[in-house]
Motif scaffolding. Sequence first.
Motif, mmCIF file in Angstrom:
data_model
loop_
_atom_site.group_PDB
_atom_site.id
_atom_site.type_symbol
_atom_site.label_atom_id
_atom_site.label_comp_id
_atom_site.label_asym_id
_atom_site.label_seq_id
_atom_site.Cartn_x
_atom_site.Cartn_y
_atom_site.Cartn_z
ATOM 1 N N LYS A 48 15.059 83.809 -42.332
ATOM 2 C CA LYS A 48 15.726 82.915 -43.250
ATOM 3 C C LYS A 48 17.332 82.866 -43.281
ATOM 4 O O LYS A 48 18.221 82.315 -43.852
ATOM 5 N N SER A 49 17.909 83.852 -42.292
ATOM 6 C CA SER A 49 19.379 83.948 -42.080
ATOM 7 C C SER A 49 20.004 83.223 -41.082
ATOM 8 O O SER A 49 21.035 82.610 -41.080
ATOM 9 N N ASN A 50 19.162 82.828 -40.039
ATOM 10 C CA ASN A 50 19.744 81.963 -38.767
ATOM 11 C C ASN A 50 18.888 80.534 -38.597
ATOM 12 O O ASN A 50 17.728 80.531 -38.779
ATOM 13 N N HIS A 51 19.612 79.674 -38.758
ATOM 14 C CA HIS A 51 19.116 78.241 -38.545
ATOM 15 C C HIS A 51 19.693 77.396 -37.314
ATOM 16 O O HIS A 51 20.777 77.682 -37.045
ATOM 17 N N LEU A 52 18.789 76.892 -36.419
ATOM 18 C CA LEU A 52 19.122 75.859 -35.592
ATOM 19 C C LEU A 52 20.019 74.785 -36.072
ATOM 20 O O LEU A 52 19.401 73.950 -36.840
ATOM 21 N N THR A 53 21.101 74.563 -35.530
ATOM 22 C CA THR A 53 21.887 73.254 -35.791
ATOM 23 C C THR A 53 21.581 72.122 -35.069
ATOM 24 O O THR A 53 20.509 72.424 -33.913
ATOM 25 N N LEU A 54 21.729 70.864 -35.220
ATOM 26 C CA LEU A 54 21.347 69.703 -34.401
ATOM 27 C C LEU A 54 22.061 69.749 -33.075
ATOM 28 O O LEU A 54 21.223 69.538 -32.065
ATOM 29 N N VAL A 55 23.289 70.363 -32.994
ATOM 30 C CA VAL A 55 23.809 70.447 -31.616
ATOM 31 C C VAL A 55 23.207 71.299 -30.957
ATOM 32 O O VAL A 55 22.753 71.228 -29.435
ATOM 33 N N GLU A 56 22.625 72.462 -31.554
ATOM 34 C CA GLU A 56 21.890 73.563 -30.606
ATOM 35 C C GLU A 56 20.562 72.959 -30.110
ATOM 36 O O GLU A 56 20.033 73.186 -29.100
ATOM 37 N N ALA A 57 19.875 72.270 -31.224
ATOM 38 C CA ALA A 57 18.483 71.571 -30.769
ATOM 39 C C ALA A 57 18.755 70.507 -29.723
ATOM 40 O O ALA A 57 17.907 70.565 -28.751
ATOM 41 N N ASN A 58 19.781 69.894 -29.776
ATOM 42 C CA ASN A 58 20.005 68.846 -28.739
ATOM 43 C C ASN A 58 20.235 69.646 -27.305
ATOM 44 O O ASN A 58 19.835 69.176 -26.396
ATOM 45 N N ARG A 59 21.071 70.639 -27.424
ATOM 46 C CA ARG A 59 21.282 71.300 -26.050
ATOM 47 C C ARG A 59 19.975 72.155 -25.798
ATOM 48 O O ARG A 59 19.928 72.002 -24.264
ATOM 49 N N LEU A 60 19.105 72.407 -26.404
ATOM 50 C CA LEU A 60 17.747 72.955 -25.983
ATOM 51 C C LEU A 60 17.146 71.853 -25.380
ATOM 52 O O LEU A 60 16.692 72.440 -24.359
ATOM 53 N N MET A 61 16.981 70.921 -25.914
ATOM 54 C CA MET A 61 16.204 69.676 -25.433
ATOM 55 C C MET A 61 16.898 69.314 -24.124
ATOM 56 O O MET A 61 15.961 69.008 -23.016
ATOM 57 N N SER A 62 17.979 69.248 -23.991
ATOM 58 C CA SER A 62 18.730 68.982 -22.724
ATOM 59 C C SER A 62 18.395 70.018 -21.397
ATOM 60 O O SER A 62 18.104 69.447 -20.341
ATOM 61 N N VAL A 63 18.693 71.319 -21.805
ATOM 62 C CA VAL A 63 18.573 72.346 -20.968
ATOM 63 C C VAL A 63 17.002 72.227 -20.488
ATOM 64 O O VAL A 63 16.419 72.552 -19.177
ATOM 65 N N THR A 64 15.979 72.340 -21.398
ATOM 66 C CA THR A 64 14.594 72.499 -21.127
ATOM 67 C C THR A 64 13.900 71.002 -20.585
ATOM 68 O O THR A 64 12.941 71.241 -19.975
ATOM 69 N N GLY A 65 14.543 70.133 -21.092
ATOM 70 C CA GLY A 65 13.802 68.875 -20.733
ATOM 71 C C GLY A 65 12.627 68.477 -21.644
ATOM 72 O O GLY A 65 11.821 67.857 -21.279
ATOM 73 N N ASP A 66 12.502 69.198 -22.527
ATOM 74 C CA ASP A 66 11.527 69.188 -23.651
ATOM 75 C C ASP A 66 11.763 68.484 -24.866
ATOM 76 O O ASP A 66 12.538 69.044 -25.634
ATOM 77 N N PRO A 67 11.270 67.335 -25.090
ATOM 78 C CA PRO A 67 11.696 66.384 -26.206
ATOM 79 C C PRO A 67 10.699 66.967 -27.493
ATOM 80 O O PRO A 67 10.938 65.993 -28.756
ATOM 81 N N ALA A 68 10.140 67.904 -27.780
ATOM 82 C CA ALA A 68 9.174 68.416 -28.772
ATOM 83 C C ALA A 68 9.855 68.239 -30.243
ATOM 84 O O ALA A 68 9.272 67.844 -30.933
ATOM 85 N N ILE A 69 11.101 68.719 -30.118
ATOM 86 C CA ILE A 69 11.892 68.749 -31.433
ATOM 87 C C ILE A 69 12.222 67.323 -31.979
ATOM 88 O O ILE A 69 11.934 67.193 -33.138
ATOM 89 N N LEU A 70 12.825 66.781 -31.311
ATOM 90 C CA LEU A 70 12.927 65.240 -31.372
ATOM 91 C C LEU A 70 11.817 64.506 -31.835
ATOM 92 O O LEU A 70 11.749 63.716 -32.872
#
Length: 160
Positions: A48-70
């Motif tokens: 409940k204390s840490n949340h993924l931001t949109l910028v971080e989610a985008n960075r995760l997808m860019s680095v991993t090549g995995d568009p699952a979040i999107l």
Amino acid sequence: MNPSTPLMHILDAALQTVSDYPGGAASLAPRVGLTAGVLSNKVNPNCKSNHLTLVEANRLMSVTGDPAILQAMAAEQGYALVKIGDPDEGQGVLHGMLDLGVAEGEFSRELHDALADGRITQNEMSALGRAALAYQSTLIGLLRRLRDEHARQAGSAAGV
């Protein structure tokens, strides 16, 4: 699809993206500018204390090549995503039109085959879906080529 019944919840998709990365959070975290513990907490649906931001989610997808979040976000909102390839260098509008004809033909072939026995199976429906998405992607790729050509023409006209 009903937006209230997504294929995968966005937090589950984020957790899977991190978990599936070789080495998991420990390996991925430095590549996205976080510590392993913070990244693990951000993708933990129970934290409940840490949340993924949109910028971080985008960075995760860019680095991993995995568009699952999107894909999960789109599904929750009732949308489907289509990956649009970059037009080949040196391939213009005519080539894009030919690609579109090929994609339309492939969809038509799948539809013809599916209707041949008067019954559409799940496998045939899946093939139709893939062919339709490929057709849509090719059409959008053609529009991209047309925009590029228009911009090129506008640029050369401005220099006259």
